[in-house]
Design an enzyme around this catalytic site. Structure first.
Site, PDB file in Angstrom:
ATOM      1  N   TYR A   1       5.308  -9.738  -0.503  1.00  0.00           N
ATOM      2  CA  TYR A   1       5.925 -10.760  -0.822  1.00  0.00           C
ATOM      3  C   TYR A   1       7.504 -10.795  -0.830  1.00  0.00           C
ATOM      4  CZ  TYR A   1       1.189 -12.555  -1.635  1.00  0.00           C
ATOM      5  OH  TYR A   1      -0.113 -12.892  -1.718  1.00  0.00           O
TER       6      TYR A   1
ATOM      7  N   LYS B   1      -4.870   0.684  -2.897  1.00  0.00           N
ATOM      8  CA  LYS B   1      -5.412   1.343  -1.631  1.00  0.00           C
ATOM      9  C   LYS B   1      -4.557   2.307  -1.409  1.00  0.00           C
ATOM     10  CE  LYS B   1      -8.120   0.541   1.878  1.00  0.00           C
ATOM     11  NZ  LYS B   1      -9.565   0.329   1.756  1.00  0.00           N
TER      12      LYS B   1
ATOM     13  N   ASP C   1     -11.037  -2.717  -2.153  1.00  0.00           N
ATOM     14  CA  ASP C   1     -12.392  -3.114  -1.545  1.00  0.00           C
ATOM     15  C   ASP C   1     -13.341  -3.155  -2.455  1.00  0.00           C
ATOM     16  OD1 ASP C   1     -11.312  -0.698  -0.947  1.00  0.00           O
ATOM     17  OD2 ASP C   1     -12.216  -0.769   1.211  1.00  0.00           O
TER      18      ASP C   1
END
Ligand code: NAD
Length: 339
Positions: free
Chosen positions: A125, A172, A205
């Protein structure tokens, strides 16, 4: 309490409708609140030449607290997000999003009670994107030790202060070894200072799947900005949808309270928006203002109206309008049980 001035940003789309509903509910608490209404969002551009006029920032810096409706951000082109800009310019580094099952709301799950803590100022962002050569673009994911350590400490402090048992860092780092790796390192370092709170880690995930299988296993989720954004909406879906999910953007000194949902252009102006997400955001604001009793009364009034099952907006399977739901919550607050 003494009179308290609060900046109010109605925003775009359903924003003015849900903001009016939240103001109506808070008026029934009996607190002496004064609202300083300022424009931001796509609707502000015509009159003020900017989606985030300077006087909006000036108002929040002065009042120190704002209640904000959603603001529209064009997809692909146009102005940058007012939310991202607000969070960065006011250094609202922590996004806190409690997710809990509410009575009377149809959902696949019961007993969900978790908190999403999302880093609010960096990651993808940062808005640093450019064309490398035609057909190839680069978007920079910025992760810093300072911001990661700060949000990690915030999550543990929040857990400790609210009697929560466990913080799960979501990442991740198997793929983004450096950026998410640094985020994790900071989470691990912070965890050492809070031996009374359990700490574990989960790849994003897998965390998404585990949340859908059994959200009651989770307590505090600690995430960088992008995963936090996505997982917040997922979590809203676990407890009845975006109409039920409140939020807070917190800095060292300033705070902006807003629902997780956006401007919902598909239902704007139709008195169909569920005001509960912003009403619950307003109750978080009362907690922040050390008005814990009024905050609890607002939440109890929301629970009572939902349990009654009659005043529900269409997203919850009902036929009541935004204004009717707000009135029902306000009457409950003003009545003998709410007072
Ligand atoms: P959205 O949250 O506005 O809407 C997604 C779906 O949820 C729609 O079907 C909508 O009708 C429904 N919904 C949302 N809030 C609801 C409510 N209170 N009651 C009943 N139903 C509700 O997401 P979107 O369509 O992806 O985004 C629309 C605009 O909002 C975009 O311009 C986006 O940038 C902006 N947005 C703003 C914020 C914010 O200001 N904090 C957050 C997210 C999206």
């Amino acid at each position: 309490m003494a009179r308290r001035t609060i900046t109010l940003i109605p925003g775009d789309g359903i924003g003015p409708e849900v903001a009016a509903a939240a103001v109506r509910v808070l008026s029934a608490t009996g607190l002496d609140l004064e609202w300083e209404t300022v424009p931001a969002g796509a609707g502000a551009i015509g009159e003020h030449g900017s989606p985030l006029p300077d006087h909006v920032l000036e108002s929040i810096r002065r009042t120190k607290v704002a209640l904000k409706g959603p603001t529209e951000t064009p997809v692909g082109t146009g102005h940058r997000s007012v939310n991202v800009e607000l969070r960065k310019r006011l250094d609202l580094f922590a996004n806190l999003r409690p997710v809990r099952s509410l009575p009377g709301v149809k959902s696949r799950y019961e007993g969900v009670d978790l908190v999403v803590v999302r880093e609010n100022t960096e990651d993808l962002y940062s808005g640093l994107e450019h064309v490398v050569v035609p057909g190839v673009v680069e978007s920079l994911k910025i992760i810093t030790e300072r911001a990661s350590a700060r949000i990690a400490r915030f999550a543990f402090e929040h857990a400790r202060a609210h009697g929560r048992q466990r913080v799960t860092a979501v990442h991740k780092a198997n793929i983004m070894k450096l950026s998410d790796g640094l985020f994790l390192e900071c989470c691990r370092a912070a965890a050492k200072g809070y031996p009374d709170v359990r700490y574990d880690e989960m790849i994003v995930d897998n965390a998404s799947m585990q949340l859908v299988l059994d959200p009651t296993r989770f307590d505090v989720l600690l995430l960088p900005n992008l995963y936090g954004d996505i997982v917040s909406d997922l979590c809203a879906g676990l407890v009845g949808g975006l109409g039920m999910a409140p939020g807070a953007n917190l800095g060292e000194e300033l705070a902006v309270f807003e629902a997780v949902h956006g401007s919902a252009p598909d239902i704007a102006g139709k008195n169909r928006a569920n005001p509960i997400a912003l009403v619950l955001s307003a109750s978080l604001m009362l907690d922040h203002l050390s008005e814990g009793d009024a905050a609890r009364r607002v939440r109890a009034a929301v629970d009572a109206v939902l349990s009654g099952g009659e005043k529900m907006t269409p997203d919850l399977g009902g036929t009541a309008g935004t204004t009717e739901v707000a009135e029902a919550i306000a009457s409950h607050l003003a009545g003998p049980a709410g007072g």
